[in-house]
Design a protein around this motif. Structure first.
Motif, PDB file in Angstrom:
ATOM      1  N   TYR A 125       0.944  -1.470   0.516  1.00 52.76           N
ATOM      2  CA  TYR A 125       0.172   0.042  -0.077  1.00 52.76           C
ATOM      3  C   TYR A 125       0.722   1.426  -0.597  1.00 52.76           C
ATOM      4  CZ  TYR A 125      -4.113  -3.455   0.777  1.00 52.76           C
ATOM      5  OH  TYR A 125      -4.275  -4.169   0.745  1.00 52.76           O
ATOM      6  N   SER A 126       1.853   1.034   0.112  1.00 56.81           N
ATOM      7  CA  SER A 126       3.330   2.202  -0.155  1.00 56.81           C
ATOM      8  C   SER A 126       3.867   2.075  -1.550  1.00 56.81           C
ATOM      9  CB  SER A 126       4.457   2.469   1.120  1.00 56.81           C
ATOM     10  OG  SER A 126       3.228   2.168   2.835  1.00 56.81           O
ATOM     11  N   SER A 127       4.116   1.064  -2.225  1.00 59.01           N
ATOM     12  CA  SER A 127       4.630   2.159  -3.150  1.00 59.01           C
ATOM     13  C   SER A 127       3.869   0.736  -4.652  1.00 59.01           C
ATOM     14  CB  SER A 127       5.842   0.822  -2.933  1.00 59.01           C
ATOM     15  OG  SER A 127       6.502   0.294  -4.284  1.00 59.01           O
ATOM     16  N   ASP A 128       3.292   2.233  -5.895  1.00 63.22           N
ATOM     17  CA  ASP A 128       3.098   0.817  -7.466  1.00 63.22           C
ATOM     18  C   ASP A 128       4.232   0.140  -7.351  1.00 63.22           C
ATOM     19  OD1 ASP A 128       1.091   2.958  -6.969  1.00 63.22           O
ATOM     20  OD2 ASP A 128       2.329   4.876  -7.775  1.00 63.22           O
ATOM     21  N   SER A 129       6.061   0.596  -7.349  1.00 64.40           N
ATOM     22  CA  SER A 129       6.611  -0.794  -8.036  1.00 64.40           C
ATOM     23  C   SER A 129       5.871  -1.968  -7.541  1.00 64.40           C
ATOM     24  CB  SER A 129       7.829  -0.467  -8.648  1.00 64.40           C
ATOM     25  OG  SER A 129       8.722   0.468  -6.722  1.00 64.40           O
ATOM     26  N   PHE A 130       6.548  -2.198  -5.927  1.00 67.77           N
ATOM     27  CA  PHE A 130       5.855  -3.450  -5.157  1.00 67.77           C
ATOM     28  C   PHE A 130       4.866  -3.734  -5.276  1.00 67.77           C
ATOM     29  CE2 PHE A 130       5.181  -5.839  -1.294  1.00 67.77           C
ATOM     30  CZ  PHE A 130       6.779  -6.086  -0.800  1.00 67.77           C
ATOM     31  N   ALA A 131       3.649  -3.023  -5.703  1.00 66.89           N
ATOM     32  CA  ALA A 131       2.837  -3.499  -5.803  1.00 66.89           C
ATOM     33  C   ALA A 131       2.346  -4.462  -7.199  1.00 66.89           C
ATOM     34  CB  ALA A 131       1.197  -2.987  -5.755  1.00 66.89           C
ATOM     35  N   GLN A 132       3.209  -3.595  -8.285  1.00 63.43           N
ATOM     36  CA  GLN A 132       2.833  -4.299  -9.833  1.00 63.43           C
ATOM     37  C   GLN A 132       3.877  -5.281  -9.813  1.00 63.43           C
ATOM     38  OE1 GLN A 132       4.747  -0.233 -11.509  1.00 63.43           O
ATOM     39  NE2 GLN A 132       2.522   0.818 -11.637  1.00 63.43           N
ATOM     40  N   ALA A 133       5.112  -5.195  -8.580  1.00 63.29           N
ATOM     41  CA  ALA A 133       6.054  -6.626  -8.526  1.00 63.29           C
ATOM     42  C   ALA A 133       4.718  -8.092  -8.272  1.00 63.29           C
ATOM     43  CB  ALA A 133       7.465  -6.606  -8.504  1.00 63.29           C
ATOM     44  N   CYS A 134       4.075  -7.709  -7.350  1.00 57.62           N
ATOM     45  CA  CYS A 134       3.310  -8.553  -6.768  1.00 57.62           C
ATOM     46  C   CYS A 134       2.050  -9.224  -7.563  1.00 57.62           C
ATOM     47  CB  CYS A 134       2.874  -8.622  -5.383  1.00 57.62           C
ATOM     48  SG  CYS A 134       4.393  -8.446  -4.179  1.00 57.62           S
TER      49      CYS A 134
END
Length: 346
Positions: A50-59
């Protein structure tokens, strides 16, 4: 001179509810990145998804969603003028499911159905049960939940309705949970998430003291409650509750969830709410601490994704892992007892 007509809304009282009523709540709200920024300013929220677009996209998601509890508060806040404006207290939750992530740009609205009513023995209040759905701009249901509220009567002579208490599930089965489309924790980055602990590291019955504490401030809780457009009088008006403005229960939930990061940083997404109780009132000046207990675990069909059922307990400075007294009642320091399902990397 024309006779004055009432145009203001005094809110519904207990005698104004009947089982089967459908309440369509005002006002739709488009959420933005501002919700996330302010949510993270109000609470020590740090979950990476919920803090990072790139982290969420990697998920496997298209970007970072709005925090699951922030979306819940928006949906909940819409219901207050119709359900709990004249409430004494919000009592509990059940059968809550997050069905779709909410992203910046989505517009949320809420509707509720009255599924139960029961007048209290004092004749002055009663309990109203509602099932609420939050919908987006495509009329997709993004979440649903049941809650029950103690509401004042306006006319003490109004006859008591026939009592209807709905039968509710004691908990959601793992098969009831909806995993967000595309979610994939196969390449989950534990370093960026903040902790190495994965699904297999937690055991049923394990208890976790989240260590940290936050003292509730008057201004912050009122800012949060306004952010969610929650208009319940008990949160703002001292003439309604002279002993102090009651802290919105959702504020306690979000604070406890944020504190649980220390020990549950990888419990990324809340997808189910099995039950919950606001055990004792919270007021400004109380210091919230939190502990969790692992109640159950389950595998899911999503790659690398496991589900963990957690009890989250918030206290006002009480000792961890103490919940009820010898009489079976919640201890006076216990503020919240929440039972939920979260998704975690395997």
């Amino acid at each position: 001179m024309a006779q004055s007509q009432q145009k203001t809304n005094p809110g519904r009282f207990f005698e104004d509810y009947a089982v089967g009523d459908v309440l369509k709540h005002a006002v739709p709200r488009t959420v933005s990145g501002g919700e996330r920024a302010l949510y993270h300013a109000l609470y020590p929220a740090r979950h990476a998804l919920y803090s990072s677009d790139s982290f969420a996209q990697a998920c496997g998601l298209k970007g970072s969603p709005i925090d699951d509890l922030a979306a819940f508060h928006v949906v909940f806040g819409k219901t207050v003028p119709d359900v709990s404006l004249n409430a004494v207290a919000n009592l509990g939750y059940a059968e809550g499911r997050w069905l779709k992530p909410v992203f910046a740009g989505d517009t949320l609205r809420s509707e509720s159905e009255v599924i139960g009513v029961k007048q209290n023995s004092n004749g002055k209040t009663g309990v109203v049960y509602v099932r609420t759905r939050g919908l987006n701009q495509r009329d997709e249901v993004v979440m649903e939940y049941v809650r029950w509220v103690m509401v004042r009567k306006s006319d003490l002579d109004a006859p008591a309705p026939e009592a209807v208490v709905p039968e509710l599930k004691k908990g959601l089965a793992p098969t009831d949970l909806v995993i967000p489309e595309g979610l994939d924790f196969s390449d989950y980055d534990f370093d960026l998430a903040g902790e190495p602990h994965r699904w297999g590291d937690y055991e049923v019955g394990e208890q976790i003291d989240h260590v940290d504490g936050v003292t509730i401030e008057e201004a912050e809780h009122m800012m949060a409650t306004r952010l969610w457009q929650n208009t319940a009088k008990v949160h703002f008006d001292l003439s309604v509750r002279p002993e102090g403005r009651l802290i919105y229960g959702g504020h306690v939930i979000s604070m406890a969830r944020a504190l649980s990061f220390n020990g549950l940083a990888n419990a990324q997404m809340i997808v189910g709410l099995n039950g919950g109780a606001h055990a004792n009132p919270c007021f400004a000046g109380d210091t919230i601490k939190a502990w969790s207990e692992v109640l159950d675990k389950a595998e899911t069909q999503a790659p690398g994704v496991g589900a963990v059922r957690l009890r989250l307990v918030a206290t006002k400075g009480g000792a961890p892992f103490e919940l009820r007294g010898a009489d079976g009642k919640y201890l006076p320091d216990v503020l919240l007892d929440l039972d939920y399902w979260a998704l975690m990397p395997m």
